[in-house]
Every structure is written in C-alpha cells, then in structure tokens.
Motif scaffolding. Structure first.
Motif, PDB file in Angstrom:
ATOM      1  N   LYS A  15       0.845  -1.189   0.000  1.00 49.58           N
ATOM      2  CA  LYS A  15       0.000   0.000   0.000  1.00 49.58           C
ATOM      3  C   LYS A  15       0.880   1.239   0.000  1.00 49.58           C
ATOM      4  CE  LYS A  15      -3.760   2.398   0.078  1.00 49.58           C
ATOM      5  NZ  LYS A  15      -4.729   2.368  -1.062  1.00 49.58           N
ATOM      6  N   VAL A  16       0.643   2.089  -1.003  1.00 46.60           N
ATOM      7  CA  VAL A  16       1.375   3.350  -1.137  1.00 46.60           C
ATOM      8  C   VAL A  16       0.360   4.479  -1.227  1.00 46.60           C
ATOM      9  CG1 VAL A  16       3.017   4.675  -2.511  1.00 46.60           C
ATOM     10  CG2 VAL A  16       3.234   2.186  -2.384  1.00 46.60           C
ATOM     11  N   TYR A  17       0.547   5.493  -0.411  1.00 47.97           N
ATOM     12  CA  TYR A  17      -0.286   6.684  -0.486  1.00 47.97           C
ATOM     13  C   TYR A  17       0.448   7.776  -1.261  1.00 47.97           C
ATOM     14  CZ  TYR A  17      -3.280   4.546   3.035  1.00 47.97           C
ATOM     15  OH  TYR A  17      -4.124   3.695   3.714  1.00 47.97           O
ATOM     16  N   ASN A  18      -0.306   8.544  -2.045  1.00 44.84           N
ATOM     17  CA  ASN A  18       0.238   9.648  -2.846  1.00 44.84           C
ATOM     18  C   ASN A  18       1.398   9.198  -3.731  1.00 44.84           C
ATOM     19  OD1 ASN A  18      -1.507  11.582  -1.498  1.00 44.84           O
ATOM     20  ND2 ASN A  18      -0.119  11.401   0.256  1.00 44.84           N
ATOM     21  N   PRO A  19       1.234   8.117  -4.489  1.00 47.00           N
ATOM     22  CA  PRO A  19       2.359   7.625  -5.309  1.00 47.00           C
ATOM     23  C   PRO A  19       2.787   8.648  -6.348  1.00 47.00           C
ATOM     24  CG  PRO A  19       0.291   6.584  -5.962  1.00 47.00           C
ATOM     25  CD  PRO A  19      -0.004   7.344  -4.707  1.00 47.00           C
ATOM     26  N   GLY A  20       4.106   8.707  -6.579  1.00 47.39           N
ATOM     27  CA  GLY A  20       4.652   9.589  -7.590  1.00 47.39           C
ATOM     28  C   GLY A  20       4.689  11.053  -7.219  1.00 47.39           C
ATOM     29  N   THR A  21       4.426  11.369  -5.955  1.00 49.67           N
ATOM     30  CA  THR A  21       4.463  12.761  -5.491  1.00 49.67           C
ATOM     31  C   THR A  21       5.512  12.884  -4.397  1.00 49.67           C
ATOM     32  OG1 THR A  21       2.890  12.568  -3.649  1.00 49.67           O
ATOM     33  CG2 THR A  21       1.962  12.800  -5.872  1.00 49.67           C
ATOM     34  N   PRO A  22       5.886  14.123  -4.044  1.00 52.17           N
ATOM     35  CA  PRO A  22       6.826  14.289  -2.926  1.00 52.17           C
ATOM     36  C   PRO A  22       6.289  13.765  -1.602  1.00 52.17           C
ATOM     37  CG  PRO A  22       6.727  16.284  -4.255  1.00 52.17           C
ATOM     38  CD  PRO A  22       5.626  15.390  -4.745  1.00 52.17           C
ATOM     39  N   GLN A  23       4.965  13.598  -1.525  1.00 44.33           N
ATOM     40  CA  GLN A  23       4.345  13.096  -0.291  1.00 44.33           C
ATOM     41  C   GLN A  23       4.160  11.575  -0.303  1.00 44.33           C
ATOM     42  OE1 GLN A  23       2.795  15.804  -2.055  1.00 44.33           O
ATOM     43  NE2 GLN A  23       4.130  17.127  -0.816  1.00 44.33           N
ATOM     44  N   GLU A  24       4.769  10.894  -1.271  1.00 40.82           N
ATOM     45  CA  GLU A  24       4.600   9.439  -1.362  1.00 40.82           C
ATOM     46  C   GLU A  24       4.983   8.763  -0.048  1.00 40.82           C
ATOM     47  OE1 GLU A  24       5.768   7.264  -4.961  1.00 40.82           O
ATOM     48  OE2 GLU A  24       6.960   5.954  -3.644  1.00 40.82           O
ATOM     49  N   SER A  25       4.119   7.863   0.391  1.00 43.45           N
ATOM     50  CA  SER A  25       4.357   7.135   1.644  1.00 43.45           C
ATOM     51  C   SER A  25       4.051   5.658   1.428  1.00 43.45           C
ATOM     52  CB  SER A  25       3.474   7.697   2.757  1.00 43.45           C
ATOM     53  OG  SER A  25       3.587   6.933   3.938  1.00 43.45           O
ATOM     54  N   ARG A  26       5.065   4.823   1.553  1.00 39.53           N
ATOM     55  CA  ARG A  26       4.907   3.378   1.378  1.00 39.53           C
ATOM     56  C   ARG A  26       4.636   2.772   2.755  1.00 39.53           C
ATOM     57  NH1 ARG A  26       5.954   0.323  -2.896  1.00 39.53           N
ATOM     58  NH2 ARG A  26       6.998   2.097  -3.902  1.00 39.53           N
ATOM     59  N   VAL A  27       3.378   2.365   2.985  1.00 44.45           N
ATOM     60  CA  VAL A  27       2.947   1.938   4.316  1.00 44.45           C
ATOM     61  C   VAL A  27       3.062   0.431   4.497  1.00 44.45           C
ATOM     62  CG1 VAL A  27       1.061   2.032   5.990  1.00 44.45           C
ATOM     63  CG2 VAL A  27       1.379   3.920   4.381  1.00 44.45           C
TER      64      VAL A  27
END
Length: 229
Positions: A15-27
């Motif tokens: 699960k990745v939030y905001n993929p491809g952005t500076p805020q990308e977060s791999r949870v």
C-alpha cells in the motif's frame, strides 16, 4: 478445529499513499500472510508500523496498491464496490476498540443490526440466534435493556455478539480491549478464546498488550510495513 480451510491469503500486498508525489508514503510492503479456519492470531508491532492499514486492507475497506488478497478463495483486486460489500458481509465480522453501539436501542437490536442492514426485518430464526449469542457472551438476561445502561466491558461483549451474528469465517478485532480495565479486558479475551474454539472462527487480533498477544497461538509482527520472519 479445522486446520485445512484457507480463510485469508495475502500475496505481495503493498500500500502506497500519494504515489509519484513528494508526499509518497509506502505503508505496506510485500505482505505475505495466510490464515486458516480456527486460528487465533495476534497482529503486533510498534505504533506507525501499518497495523491499522493492513486491517483495513483485510477488511476490504481500502484497496491495496499492489499484490492480491484472497478471501474465502476469491481474489478481490478486481471486485467492484457492490461485490466487495457482499463478500465483506459474507466473510467478515468486526470488533473495534470502541463498541459503536446505539445507546438507545436494546441490546438485542444492537446484535441484530447487521442482519437488519442486510435484509430488513430479522426472521424468528435470526432473533433466536441473537438470543443464543447473548447467552454465549453472558448477557442473555440483558437482551431488552438499553445498550447505554451497560458497563464498558458488557458493551464490548454485545459488540462481539453483533460481529458473530452473521457467522463470519473471519473475525477482525482492532484493539478490542484497549478501552477496558484489566478485569474487563481479561473477560473479553477469554471470550475470544472460547469463540475461536467453539465456532471454528479465525480471529485476527490487533493488540498492544504483550500478555494478550502471548496467549494467542500465533503472533505476526509488523515493523515498518513489513512482516518480520
């Protein structure tokens, strides 16, 4: 207890939030997990490790970014919302830290709520099952009492009966004793142990309490979004 029936299988779940952005977060990363009928499993790990995110994936409340989740043998990644809702209602029961009962409703009506949502007016057989479940959780005499008049531990027992009224193969419990005193927490966990054996229901229990986790037959440790070997 059945050891052979596969209830849940996660393959490479991420699960990745905001993929491809500076805020990308791999949870969550490359999660591999299988649960079978009758397993009592604790999901443990530090705050921020991804436990709640993983529970939301398993509960079909959120879609993974990668990998596949099989529930009762069915792949879920390509299901539409209606299909996911139908499978969730068929396969899963939920118990949370806060019981989310309707205080003005009777204890019995709170237990029957999932069936009311599913099919409207409960049948006589369904009402009998709800009464039996209240007996199982030690609250048979409280069926007609408003839920708001019960203690915290009693209300959590009502929530457990409510989660079981659809006879789910998998029960997901998110910190179910986290809002209870130690005596009530012990009673609720003992109830989980009995339900696990009596109903052959797989239980995945998220807890921060190492004593409760140690009493589960299996512990899954999640750190930084990965299951530890």
């Amino acid at each position: 207890m059945s050891e052979s029936r596969e209830i849940l299988r996660l393959q490479g779940l991420g699960k990745v939030y905001n993929p491809g952005t500076p805020q990308e977060s791999r949870v969550l990363q490359d999660i591999e997990l299988t649960l079978r009928g009758g397993e009592l499993c604790a999901l443990i790990g530090p705050s921020g490790s991804g436990k709640s995110t993983l529970l939301n994936q398993i509960g079909l409340l959120d879609q993974p970014s990668s990998g596949e989740l099989y529930l009762l043998g069915q792949a879920t990644s390509r299901l539409d919302d209606a299909q996911r809702t139908r499978l969730r209602n068929q396969a899963l029961g939920f118990v949370f830290q806060f019981h989310h009962l309707i205080s003005a409703f009777s204890v019995l009506d709170n237990v029957l709520m999932p069936l009311m949502i599913r099919s409207g007016r409960p049948s006589a057989e369904q009402r009998q099952l709800a009464h039996e479940l209240l007996g199982e959780v030690g609250l048979g005499a409280f069926a007609d009492k408003p839920a708001g008049q019960l203690s915290g531990g009693q209300q959590q027992r009502v929530a457990i009966a409510r989660a079981l009224v659809t006879r789910p193969p998998l029960l997901l419990a998110d910190e179910p004793t986290g809002n209870l005193d130690s005596r009530s927490a012990e009673g609720v966990f003992s109830l989980f142990e009995r339900i696990n054996q009596q109903f052959d229901c797989a239980i995945l229990l998220v807890t921060h309490d190492p004593r409760l986790a140690a009493r589960c037959a299996r512990q899954v440790i999640l750190v930084d979004g990965r299951i530890q070997p």
